[in-house]
Design an enzyme around this catalytic site. Structure first.
Site, mmCIF file in Angstrom:
data_model
loop_
_atom_site.group_PDB
_atom_site.id
_atom_site.type_symbol
_atom_site.label_atom_id
_atom_site.label_comp_id
_atom_site.label_asym_id
_atom_site.label_seq_id
_atom_site.Cartn_x
_atom_site.Cartn_y
_atom_site.Cartn_z
ATOM 1 N N GLU A 15 3.542 -3.864 -9.755
ATOM 2 C CA GLU A 15 4.231 -2.570 -9.908
ATOM 3 C C GLU A 15 5.348 -2.653 -10.957
ATOM 4 O OE1 GLU A 15 3.923 -0.135 -5.843
ATOM 5 O OE2 GLU A 15 4.730 -2.138 -5.558
ATOM 6 N N GLU A 43 -1.260 -4.700 -0.639
ATOM 7 C CA GLU A 43 -0.439 -4.262 0.503
ATOM 8 C C GLU A 43 -1.272 -3.695 1.650
ATOM 9 O OE1 GLU A 43 2.384 -3.820 -3.056
ATOM 10 O OE2 GLU A 43 0.251 -3.681 -2.675
#
Length: 716
Positions: free
Chosen positions: A117, A139
């Site tokens: 990210e 995740e």
């Protein structure tokens, strides 16, 4: 010392090197957040003297992602503060992204979760071309979503449809595949090459803006309202529900965050993402999955159950007795890790058939470009197929994987044991017969141990190590080393009939078969299994195991129990199994007929005659789905508590990991013991009593459960 080194060169290129003090990997914890805040403030001060920014790492990996210890502690009361903290972190990332200067991610190692990210928030991404590097947003596998902008930036970069496997399945890729997918922009041959390319991008692009910050931006592949995309999104929730069975909130929230976020500007999309992220972080499923798949699994892999003070062993030559499905799988899993294997059966033909199993699996890898013909030949060259016990000479470990028969196992033990090196280990792959009983045939019971693999061995990650009454700590430690050497997850249990996994697995299939005997419709039983989170229904898995094998194991267990002076208590499922096999000749999948029909062409389906033979229409229509789901999950959890109570299981970690990786216990629960913890120990015991009143003593709460329930104490 700051978490981010700030180095503004004479060429006016700023290099930000992330290097978290006292950590082997960079994570998004409080120190990082503080470091980022300070860094961004300094960038703003120096902006007129900066031509571009390079973000890289001083660690072996680029960035490991969020701090799970921190996330695991967040409660519902902390939700607002947590949202504010996440939005604050993302605002700092956004400030760099919108500073007007080119920002380049120089990715020197794996970038997963928050690491990727950070890279996505840069204008250009260059990664070292090294196959050991992974990029992805995993995740979802811990019940979470990428909360650092991943659900917003990735779809804007590569399109919603292309982003979904990365976001909702946690797909990870190597650098070349990342370049092809559009996640990175360039590959570099070395660190110097990577930094040179980063500088070159800055020189060529003095002003930079993300595509989504430019006027007239259009989402690649179409926005949610685009006719083609709208058509796909209309069915996406149903397709997702079919996969998750409603047990996993994370993929559903990821879909919502990505699609809703794509319909607004980036900054509002980011707020939508944070809200869904906070909802998952404080939710029970994420707590269950993070606790077990991260903390408990890491504790096991770090050697939590391995006796201390024994030097680590590396195995060089392993004998495998029996070249059937299990033996062939063990041989493959061992040879692929560089260990020489002797695969012995009653004939060379049988042994070669077992070796051929490896040949087929390796051929698939070659066909997919994941292995060369030379590598395949090298692995196959390590497996010697034989019918001669003399070839076992010099093995440091022999694993027997013959039929579940005590006398046969005793015979092969006595034949192979003398050929082991001095202090070599003899292991049995039995799934049910007590190791102490089998060790009676051994001349060295202290070197005798159980190594229970799961089928198919090449896919199943768990090995249950069973310690007999005379097994030494040294033997256990070395067996633990072998399991880790072949890349499997070891759990350690003490000896008993069926040990841990087979005992608990038996309660699952028997409960499902009992339901059929009570008159419940087989479709309801199978649906209850998958809706509870099990990979398949109990009747389908019974067919896979084979009803005749279940009869055989029961007969052996009954014989041994009675020989030891015990009393055999028949399970309600036994009558159904006997009727299926003895009256209707339906023995399971391998025989072509069991609870299911197996047409040559086409999908399997439930045997229609089950309805006439077993279903009670009144009962079948009155039964509650929640009752069926509870019976399936509770019976296994109760048996797991019994294993803890009897000392068969040593730790809660082994219980949780073993139940999920060994028998497919619903992963959303975090394992059989975590299911009790998250249900509420006292509430679980009360529900178990209700089930006892309705369905019998097999649901009776064990003393250990009642003791914990009294004070509402968690299992830990």
């Amino acid at each position: 010392m700051s978490a981010i080194h700030y180095d503004l060169g004479s060429d006016q290129i700023l290099t930000l090197t992330i290097d978290m003090p006292g950590q082997s990997a960079n994570t998004m914890n409080a120190d990082f957040r503080q470091g980022l805040t300070e860094t961004v403030a300094k960038v703003k001060e120096d902006l007129d003297n900066i031509r571009g920014v390079i973000v890289t790492s001083a660690k072996k990996t680029f960035f490991a992602g969020g701090d799970l210890k921190e996330l695991h502690k967040v409660t519902r009361d902390d939700a607002q503060a947590f949202e504010d903290m996440v939005n604050g972190l993302k605002a700092e990332m956004r400030a760099l992204e919108t500073c007007g200067k080119p920002v380049v991610a120089a990715i020197n190692g794996s970038a997963l979760g928050g690491g990727l990210e950070i890279a996505l928030a840069c204008h250009h991404r260059i990664v070292l071309d090294n196959d050991s590097i992974q990029l992805g947003l995993p995740e979802v596998t811990l019940g979470l979503l990428p909360g650092g902008g991943g659900t917003q930036r990735l779809p804007r970069m590569i399109g919603l449809e292309a982003a979904f496997p990365f976001l909702m399945e946690g797909k990870k890729v190597k650098p070349k595949a990342a370049l092809k997918a559009g996640i990175v922009d360039e590959l570099a041959s070395s660190t110097d090459d990577m930094m040179t390319k980063a500088r070159a991008f800055i020189e060529a692009n003095p002003k930079c803006q993300q595509p989504w910050d430019q006027k007239g931006f259009k989402l690649p592949g179409g926005a949610p309202h685009h006719p083609a995309m709208a058509q796909k999104l209309a069915i996406a929730p149903a397709m997702l529900k079919q996969k998750t069975k409603g047990c996993y909130p994370a993929p559903e929230r990821i879909l919502s965050a990505a699609v809703e976020g794509a319909q607004v500007d980036f900054d509002n999309g980011s707020l939508i993402e944070t809200r869904y992220f906070a909802e998952l972080v404080i939710g029970q499923v994420a707590k269950n999955m993070t606790g077990t798949f991260w903390f408990q699994l890491n504790a096991i892999n770090a050697g939590g159950s391995r006796p201390e003070g024994v030097e680590k062993e590396t195995f060089k030559k392993v004998g495998v007795l029996g070249a059937g499905m299990m033996g062939a799988g063990i041989a493959y899993s061992t040879a692929t890790r560089g260990i020489e294997v002797v695969l012995k059966d009653v004939s060379v033909d049988n042994a070669e058939k077992g070796k051929n199993y490896s040949e087929k699996l390796l051929a698939k890898k070659v066909g997919r470009g994941r292995m060369t013909e030379e590598q395949k030949a090298e692995i196959l060259g390590r497996i010697k197929a034989t019918d001669s016990a003399d070839d076992l000479e010099g093995c440091d470990l022999v694993i027997e994987a013959v039929f579940e028969d005590s006398d046969l196992k005793a015979k092969v033990t006595q034949e192979a044991e003398p050929r082991l090196i001095n202090n070599g280990i003899f292991a049995s792959n039995t799934s049910t017969i007590p190791i102490t009983q089998l060790a009676e045939a051994s001349a060295k019971p202290d070197n005798f141990i159980g190594l229970h693999f799961f089928s198919p061995v090449d896919k199943m990650q768990l090995v249950e190590i069973i310690v007999g009454a005379k097994t030494s700590d040294e033997t256990l430690a070395r067996a633990f080393d072998y399991v880790q050497q072949i890349g499997k997850i070891p759990i350690v249990v003490n000896d008993s009939r069926g040990f841990f996994t087979s005992r608990v697995f038996g309660t699952f299939v028997n409960e499902g078969i009992s339901m059929l005997g009570e008159g419940v419709h087989p479709s309801s039983i199978e649906n209850a299994g998958v809706l509870a989170g099990m990979p398949v229904g109990p009747l389908a898995i019974s067919d896979e195991v084979s009803l005749t094998l279940m009869q055989h194991i029961r007969a052996q267990s009954k014989k041994d129990t009675e020989a030891a002076g015990g009393t055999w208590h028949p399970h309600p499922a036994e009558a159904v199994i006997d009727q299926m096999v003895d009256t209707h000749n339906r023995k399971g999948k391998a025989a072509g007929a069991g609870f299911y029909e197996y047409p040559t062409n086409g999908k399997k389906y439930l045997w229609p005659e089950l309805e006439n033979l077993f279903v009670d229409t009144e009962k079948a229509s009155a039964v509650k789905l929640q009752d069926l789901k509870d019976r399936i999950l509770f019976i296994q959890a109760i048996e797991t508590v019994r294993c803890l109570e009897e000392g068969v299981l040593k730790t809660v970690e082994d219980a949780n990991i073993g139940s999920i990786f060994g028998i497919g216990y619903a992963p959303w629960t975090g394992g059989a013991i975590q299911f009790i913890n998250q249900y509420g120990v006292r509430a679980f015991a009360e529900r178990a009593k209700e089930l006892t009143d309705q369905y019998g003593d097999r649901f009776a709460p064990p003393a250990l459960l009642l003791e914990k329930a009294e004070t509402n104490t968690l299992f830990s």
